[in-house]
Write an enzyme that holds these catalytic residues in place. Sequence first.
Site, PDB file in Angstrom:
ATOM      1  N   CYS A 115       6.274  50.449  40.821  1.00 51.20           N
ATOM      2  CA  CYS A 115       5.650  49.765  41.963  1.00 51.20           C
ATOM      3  C   CYS A 115       4.520  50.636  42.524  1.00 51.20           C
ATOM      4  O   CYS A 115       3.512  50.830  41.875  1.00 51.20           O
ATOM      5  CB  CYS A 115       6.694  49.412  43.018  1.00 51.20           C
ATOM      6  SG  CYS A 115       6.113  48.154  44.196  1.00 51.20           S
ATOM      7  N   HIS A 218      10.400  46.423  39.905  1.00 46.02           N
ATOM      8  CA  HIS A 218      11.460  47.411  40.119  1.00 46.02           C
ATOM      9  C   HIS A 218      12.560  47.247  39.066  1.00 46.02           C
ATOM     10  O   HIS A 218      13.547  46.533  39.289  1.00 46.02           O
ATOM     11  CB  HIS A 218      12.047  47.270  41.529  1.00 46.02           C
ATOM     12  CG  HIS A 218      11.163  47.821  42.595  1.00 46.02           C
ATOM     13  ND1 HIS A 218      11.217  49.136  42.996  1.00 46.02           N
ATOM     14  CD2 HIS A 218      10.181  47.235  43.332  1.00 46.02           C
ATOM     15  CE1 HIS A 218      10.310  49.343  43.949  1.00 46.02           C
ATOM     16  NE2 HIS A 218       9.669  48.209  44.178  1.00 46.02           N
ATOM     17  N   GLU A 220      14.888  49.164  38.269  1.00 47.75           N
ATOM     18  CA  GLU A 220      16.185  49.726  38.640  1.00 47.75           C
ATOM     19  C   GLU A 220      17.171  48.652  39.103  1.00 47.75           C
ATOM     20  O   GLU A 220      18.378  48.895  39.188  1.00 47.75           O
ATOM     21  CB  GLU A 220      16.018  50.809  39.723  1.00 47.75           C
ATOM     22  CG  GLU A 220      15.574  50.321  41.077  1.00 47.75           C
ATOM     23  CD  GLU A 220      14.071  50.174  41.224  1.00 47.75           C
ATOM     24  OE1 GLU A 220      13.607  50.002  42.369  1.00 47.75           O
ATOM     25  OE2 GLU A 220      13.355  50.228  40.196  1.00 47.75           O
TER      26      GLU A 220
END
Length: 240
Positions: A115, A218, A220
């Site tokens: 990001c 993102h 994750e």
Amino acid sequence: MGTDIRPIIGVTLDSEQPGGYSKYPWYALRTNYSAAIVASGGLPVALPHHADLAEAYLDRIDGLVVTGGAFDVDPSLYGDDGRHATVTLKAGRTAAELALVRGALARNLPVLGICGGQQLLAVVLGGTLIQHIPDTVANALAHEQPNPRHEPGHEVSVVAGTLLHRIVGATTMHVNSAHHQAVRDAGPFAVVDATAPDGVIEGIEDPRYRFCLGIQWHPEFHIDQGDRRIFDALTAACVR
């Protein structure tokens, strides 16, 4: 993977002013960043904001993840004289991350920018940024998606033959979206490897390095199966 052979992956922290968690300045990091690194076989280590200690940190880590956050890179760092009203700065964090990214690339350590981390990476690579997507991109998607961040916000197209394509094994991914800025120009040697349907750059890489990857979403959150593969590839690149 055994804990004795896990590569050490440095993860940058966000910084917050007094209020909320503490009456004093504090660092912050969502737990899913470290969880994703652990799941991929890495050993995450948090990196506080000390630009003067960047080389000491880099002596001890095998790879670097530059995380996102609700702030922006100073436009003066990529040659813009003006600053959009929506731009928010965290000078100490940016200085530390600049030193870490520049130092990591000089050592050819693997770097993953996520990001805002992708935006910083683009600036280090000689690129520029769009300061506010709604004022620049006609018919732009809602890149600050209204639905929760653990859900997809839109698709991205992955360019065949790129590092990202080799990692994720697909030409389309479903990703979340939490940004008002984006990469305008990736830099003289960088390659754009993913775009949103409105043309906004969603991924960049620089083939001069063994692993230099930036992604605007993102991973994750592990929304798309390719997200896990990104962390797996990072950890594999960190094994010396």
